[in-house]
Every structure is written in C-alpha cells, then in structure tokens.
Motif scaffolding. Sequence first.
Motif, mmCIF file in Angstrom:
data_model
loop_
_atom_site.group_PDB
_atom_site.id
_atom_site.type_symbol
_atom_site.label_atom_id
_atom_site.label_comp_id
_atom_site.label_asym_id
_atom_site.label_seq_id
_atom_site.Cartn_x
_atom_site.Cartn_y
_atom_site.Cartn_z
ATOM 1 N N THR A 110 35.289 56.086 40.426
ATOM 2 C CA THR A 110 35.338 54.809 40.881
ATOM 3 C C THR A 110 34.726 53.985 39.877
ATOM 4 O O THR A 110 34.585 52.697 39.776
ATOM 5 N N GLU A 111 34.105 54.622 38.707
ATOM 6 C CA GLU A 111 33.645 53.921 37.681
ATOM 7 C C GLU A 111 34.386 52.640 37.013
ATOM 8 O O GLU A 111 33.761 51.530 36.729
ATOM 9 N N ARG A 112 35.715 52.742 37.011
ATOM 10 C CA ARG A 112 36.499 51.560 36.233
ATOM 11 C C ARG A 112 37.013 50.570 37.613
ATOM 12 O O ARG A 112 37.592 49.646 37.136
ATOM 13 N N GLY A 113 36.499 50.928 38.572
ATOM 14 C CA GLY A 113 36.742 49.923 39.869
ATOM 15 C C GLY A 113 38.216 50.068 40.035
ATOM 16 O O GLY A 113 38.858 51.160 39.661
ATOM 17 N N ALA A 158 52.499 46.520 34.508
ATOM 18 C CA ALA A 158 51.346 45.557 34.389
ATOM 19 C C ALA A 158 50.268 46.134 35.583
ATOM 20 O O ALA A 158 50.541 46.201 36.702
ATOM 21 N N LEU A 159 49.021 46.436 35.095
ATOM 22 C CA LEU A 159 47.904 46.889 36.091
ATOM 23 C C LEU A 159 46.807 45.975 36.171
ATOM 24 O O LEU A 159 46.399 45.609 35.347
ATOM 25 N N ALA A 160 46.896 45.799 37.410
ATOM 26 C CA ALA A 160 45.764 44.614 37.822
ATOM 27 C C ALA A 160 44.421 45.409 37.926
ATOM 28 O O ALA A 160 44.255 46.291 38.635
ATOM 29 N N CYS A 161 43.445 44.901 37.207
ATOM 30 C CA CYS A 161 42.224 45.398 37.542
ATOM 31 C C CYS A 161 41.005 44.388 37.677
ATOM 32 O O CYS A 161 41.337 43.172 37.704
ATOM 33 N N GLN A 162 39.925 44.615 38.114
ATOM 34 C CA GLN A 162 38.717 43.602 38.425
ATOM 35 C C GLN A 162 37.936 43.313 37.236
ATOM 36 O O GLN A 162 37.635 42.080 37.345
ATOM 37 N N ASP A 163 37.944 44.060 36.248
ATOM 38 C CA ASP A 163 36.836 43.567 35.074
ATOM 39 C C ASP A 163 37.611 44.040 33.765
ATOM 40 O O ASP A 163 37.498 44.970 33.357
ATOM 41 N N ILE A 164 38.531 43.048 33.293
ATOM 42 C CA ILE A 164 39.475 43.570 32.194
ATOM 43 C C ILE A 164 38.641 43.616 30.999
ATOM 44 O O ILE A 164 38.974 44.523 29.993
ATOM 45 N N TYR A 213 43.917 33.829 34.059
ATOM 46 C CA TYR A 213 44.686 35.024 33.853
ATOM 47 C C TYR A 213 44.167 35.631 32.610
ATOM 48 O O TYR A 213 44.360 34.740 31.500
ATOM 49 N N LEU A 214 43.691 36.853 32.697
ATOM 50 C CA LEU A 214 43.236 37.414 31.372
ATOM 51 C C LEU A 214 44.232 38.592 31.271
ATOM 52 O O LEU A 214 44.394 39.335 32.196
ATOM 53 N N HIS A 215 44.710 38.812 30.207
ATOM 54 C CA HIS A 215 45.608 40.084 30.088
ATOM 55 C C HIS A 215 45.778 40.375 28.518
ATOM 56 O O HIS A 215 45.609 39.872 27.670
ATOM 57 N N CYS A 216 46.261 41.599 28.121
ATOM 58 C CA CYS A 216 46.224 42.215 27.149
ATOM 59 C C CYS A 216 47.365 43.533 27.205
ATOM 60 O O CYS A 216 47.915 43.806 28.073
ATOM 61 N N TYR A 217 48.057 43.674 25.902
ATOM 62 C CA TYR A 217 49.228 44.735 26.036
ATOM 63 C C TYR A 217 48.761 46.037 25.137
ATOM 64 O O TYR A 217 47.995 46.006 24.134
ATOM 65 N N THR A 218 49.249 47.206 25.794
ATOM 66 C CA THR A 218 49.279 48.161 24.824
ATOM 67 C C THR A 218 50.275 48.324 23.711
ATOM 68 O O THR A 218 51.300 47.410 23.740
ATOM 69 N N GLU A 219 50.335 49.318 22.863
ATOM 70 C CA GLU A 219 51.088 49.444 22.024
ATOM 71 C C GLU A 219 52.407 50.000 22.480
ATOM 72 O O GLU A 219 52.606 50.499 23.921
ATOM 73 N N LEU A 239 47.548 45.139 30.853
ATOM 74 C CA LEU A 239 46.286 45.090 31.705
ATOM 75 C C LEU A 239 46.102 43.704 32.104
ATOM 76 O O LEU A 239 46.221 42.880 31.246
ATOM 77 N N VAL A 240 46.068 43.233 33.600
ATOM 78 C CA VAL A 240 45.713 41.928 33.918
ATOM 79 C C VAL A 240 44.575 41.751 34.711
ATOM 80 O O VAL A 240 44.243 42.806 35.591
ATOM 81 N N GLU A 241 43.874 40.566 34.526
ATOM 82 C CA GLU A 241 42.895 40.283 35.774
ATOM 83 C C GLU A 241 43.185 38.715 36.256
ATOM 84 O O GLU A 241 43.232 37.993 35.504
ATOM 85 N N ARG A 242 43.487 38.896 37.429
ATOM 86 C CA ARG A 242 43.806 37.584 38.018
ATOM 87 C C ARG A 242 42.740 36.895 38.720
ATOM 88 O O ARG A 242 41.998 37.693 39.305
ATOM 89 N N ARG A 243 42.230 35.649 38.403
ATOM 90 C CA ARG A 243 40.875 35.024 38.995
ATOM 91 C C ARG A 243 41.460 34.051 39.836
ATOM 92 O O ARG A 243 42.365 33.461 39.693
ATOM 93 N N GLU A 244 40.748 34.294 40.950
ATOM 94 C CA GLU A 244 40.952 33.184 42.046
ATOM 95 C C GLU A 244 42.663 33.355 42.508
ATOM 96 O O GLU A 244 43.014 34.628 42.608
ATOM 97 N N ARG A 245 43.303 32.279 42.451
ATOM 98 C CA ARG A 245 44.872 32.404 43.141
ATOM 99 C C ARG A 245 45.956 32.278 41.990
ATOM 100 O O ARG A 245 47.026 31.762 42.467
ATOM 101 N N TYR A 246 45.349 32.509 40.960
ATOM 102 C CA TYR A 246 46.408 32.515 39.816
ATOM 103 C C TYR A 246 47.787 33.450 40.032
ATOM 104 O O TYR A 246 47.589 34.328 40.276
ATOM 105 N N ASP A 247 48.874 32.718 39.983
ATOM 106 C CA ASP A 247 50.014 33.513 40.466
ATOM 107 C C ASP A 247 51.165 33.696 39.391
ATOM 108 O O ASP A 247 52.065 34.196 39.467
ATOM 109 N N GLY A 248 50.845 33.064 38.135
ATOM 110 C CA GLY A 248 51.673 33.293 37.007
ATOM 111 C C GLY A 248 51.619 34.480 36.111
ATOM 112 O O GLY A 248 51.084 35.284 36.746
#
Length: 598
Positions: free
Chosen positions: A416-419, A499-505, A559-565, A574-583
């Motif tokens: 559970t350490e990664r949320g 794309a994987l949504a996490c809580q603390d990117i 929206y914060l995000h990044c990509y692997t190779e 990896l994405v972190e959506r904050r509030e109701r960002y829907d894009g």
Amino acid sequence: MRTSIATVCLSGGLVQKMYAAAEAGFDGIEIFEPDLVAAPQSPEEIRALADRLGLSLDLYQPFRDAEGVDEEAFADVLHRAEAKFRLMRRLGIDLMLVCSNVGTATLDDDEVSAGQLRRLGELAAAYDIRLAYEALAWGRFVDDYRRSWRIVELADHPNVGVCLDSFHILSRGHDPKQIEEIPAEKIFFLQLADAPALSMDVLSWSRHHRLFPGEGSFDLPAFLAHVQRAGYAGPLSLEVFNDTFRQTDPVRTARQAQRSLRWLADRTADLLGDEAGPLPRLPEVAAPEAFDFVEIKAPETSGVEVLLEQLGFDFGGRHRSKQVRLWTWGEVRIVCNDQGGSPAAPRIAAVGFDVADSEPAAERAAALMAPPVHRRTYAGEQALRAFSSPDGTEVFCSHAEDWIGEFDGGVAGTSTERGSARIDHVNLVQPWHSFDEAVLFYTSVLSLTPQPTQEVAGPSGLVRSQVMSSPAGGVRLPLNLLPTGQLAGDEQAHAQHVALACQDIVGVVAAARERGLRPLKVPGNYYDDLVARFRLSEDFVATLRELDLLYDRDADGEYLHCYTETVGEVFFELVERRERYDGFGAGNAPVRLVSQAG
Ligand code: MG
Ligand code: MG
C-alpha cells in the motif's frame, strides 16, 4: 424492420457490392445508376442475381433535374424518364428517386414543380412505377424537406411521394419534427446517413464525409423516432458517400453498415418506448465504468515487465496453464502474454472491460456481429467471452474475481506504500481504414459515448484523437487516427499506451526513478513555456522539470503526467488528476510525439 443499402456505400463492382450486402444480412439495395451503367451484366442478369441472393431491389437512383424547368426542357425530362422507366421494368424496380433540381431549374414556383411532378407521375404510373421526390440540401430552389412535401402535396398524384434523407435535413439544421405531419403513405423512402460536425460547403460535406449512423454527430435516433411516429413502414436504407468506404473491403463495410442500423433501431426504440413497433431491440447493457485488465503480448525478456517493476507493480503470479503472468498495482491488472515465444514487438493485445453482467454484454456484441474470439480454456478455468474490435484488439467483458484465481505464486496482498492506482485510459492507435468503424464498435457494443474530436500536431502529421468514454468517466478510451503517410523513422507513432492514475505522481515517479525508471525526456523549452502560460511557483516548476513531468490546467482542475520509454509498440503514462480535470493534456501531446520520435 427491413434494411437496405445504396450500392454507392460500398467499394467494388455492382456484383461484388450485391454479394457484400447479402452477406451482411441486408434485405435489399438501392441501385446507384453509375454502378449499373458500369456493370458488364445486363439488367436481367442483375435482377436474377438479386433474386438468388434474396435481395430486393428497392430503389433506382438518382434521377436529376426533373422539375422547375420550362416546357421545352420538360419535354426532354419526360423523354429521359421514360427510358429509365423501361430500364427499371427490366430490373424489376418500381421506385425511382427524383432529386430536387440543382442544375437546370429556372422557375422558383411550387405550382410549376408540382405540375411537372404530377405529369412525371402519370407517365410513371403507366409503367407501374412510383417516384420519391427528395429535397437536396443544395437544391437550386427546393432545399428543404418541408418544401418538397408541399410540392408533393400539390402534385396530388398517387405515384408521387417524398424521399426523406437524414443528411439533407440535419446538415441544414432543419427541424425534423415536422416529418410527423407527413402521411405515412406519402413517405415513399427513407435514407439514413450520419456525418461529423464540419464547417464546409454542404455538397462537399455530403459527397466525401457521410458516415453510418453512430459514427458522426447527427442525432439519428431522434430523427428516426420522428419518421417512425409518422408511421413509415418501408425499409431503413443507408446512403453514405464516404472516401474511406469507397476503398475498403465491401464485405467488412457492409457488416459495419448493418451494425449501424441495428444500433440505431435499438436506440430509437428506447426513445419511442411503447410506440417502438417492429424496431428490434438489443440486449441492454450499461456501459462499463472500469477497466478489468489490459493484456500485453510480450515475451518475458522484452523489457515490458522490467518497466512494470520499475513503476512499482507487484508480481501477481503465473497462470496455471498458460504462459501468462499477472502484474498488479491497486486496481490495475496487467497481463503479460508470452504469445507462444513469438518475437513480435510487444503490443496491447486485449482490453478487459468490467461490465456488470458479462452474459448480456456478450449477447449484445454477438447481435451486433462483433467477430468472436476463441481462446483455449481448460477444465476449471473461466471461459471469458471476447470479441475482435476493428483494429484487431480483443475486447473482453470480464470480472477479475472470475479469473484471478487462475494465477499462482504471486505476492500475497498488494503493498500500500504507493497508494492506490487504477487504469485511467487506454490509448489505441487506429489504422485509417477502420477509424469510423471503431467509433461505431465502441458506441454500439460497449455503449461508450464519443467525445468531440481533437487534432494534435505530431512530427509526421496531424493525429486525430477521438475519446470514447463511459457516462461517469470510469472508462476512457482515446482512439488515435494515424496520419496516412507515415514518415520513415517514426514507428513510434504506432505505439499505444496504458495510462495509470495515481494519487501522488511526484512521489511515485521519484520512487520509480530510484528503481531505474527513465521517463521520456521533456525539453527545457517546455518548462520555460509553462512558466509563461500558467502562474506556477518556481519550486513547483523545478520539481516538474527534474522529474520530466508534464502539466496542464483548465477550469476543472489540474493534470500532471509523464511517459515511460516505449518497448515495442507499448508505453505507459502515469497521471494524476486533480479536482475534476477531465482532459488528457492534449496541449502537451506534440511535445510527447516529438520526444518519442527522438
Ligand atoms: Mg439521398
Ligand atoms: Mg494518454
């Protein structure tokens, strides 16, 4: 419900088109005159073939520039018409489409047009033929179905009625409600076409961009509901001029066309409720609100699983009987399939959608002619029902609880350490020839809803993106249409991603980097631009820069995000959506595409 399709919708010669229509289950066809003219077969041979295939010949089309002309020109019209009536008798067709005049009309007068249609109707009656008068959206004087109906009413001849064409009515923004005022016996024919929202002249729009129902932006269920309320009992016929369908396999296009009508009938029946009459229904299925799993075909040595470990996935075990391994993180389940040791590049092979009840979902897919996928199962294993989507990705309707027990030897419980994490979206790249079909597939089979399309500039062309999503946004499926002429060296453009949504990117990426993850490098210029576009603290931008994180913000949130190779044809976001960002951070896509093309 009888279904019909205009031969102009399909590629090939007339005979090939007829076989395709019959194979897809159509009851009849409209003969598009140029198809007959170019065919080596005689009208009698075409008629006999239609008979053998069980196809009715519903309509002969089009007859142009018939009314609104002076007497001298009308004499030519009658001469032309009589030759066509004789031909139609040889074909055994008793209904002809008469378009409103585009080229030769000089008289803008309903009485004149009505009088000429009446005389044409008298001539047609002698051949036992009826005329369906259609207002073209670009007719010289008559460009509105309400006016074509007024003229037919004035003509007052039993062999003269109207043809309603959804494109001509909806492209002009004409209210289809007044269709209900037309007596059913005067609606001789119905043609259906969808179209994307485009701002261009209506003739080019019609000739090149028509789509099958469910693939564009028109509200066809509402349109058809008006026609049904009017009491129309003739065939639902498709008339779709489309540059893509003219060059793709007619059998496949015909199946797609038939699927569109089955979907449309069902949606219209929903709107009509008790008045639905003979419109056939599909098994009802709510759209899935979560992904169940993504399967990646990748040999164990490909590096995909190295990426998953770096991202922080737990090994979930090996399958009891297949060369398949499970990786999990929160609610994310990625299945890596050895594909029998094949050296093919890793790619997304299947997507599992968590539907409430998988049996009706599979029945619905079958009713929509989605091709079934057969996978080997052994005693005691769950036989999951799957279908092949237009791009070949296999679509499962499944529940993790039903199959996860088949994996042994994984980590017990998830750390559970990664949320928590969930699959935010799965991006599938679509070949040009199956893009519209894919929109219809996900709309009809999974009840997902298409969102407005976006275009993103990539290094080798514009990438059109169409997001399909569930009502609550739990499932997001961006479909990317590749530019048709791929430049050499930009194989990356074919890559698909999960794309994987996490809580603390920030924390997740920092930890992943310690495990060896190297995110896609973002150029320094991007961060300079970010500072100009948004008022962000220096510290925050420094963190983004250090971790190669991309950023977007709109009225709904951040929206914060990044990509692997990329490994083979797959990468992760990896994405972190904050509030109701829907894009999806579309403004950042050009940066990603250029960096990946590297
Ligand atoms: Mg038409
Ligand atoms: Mg994405």
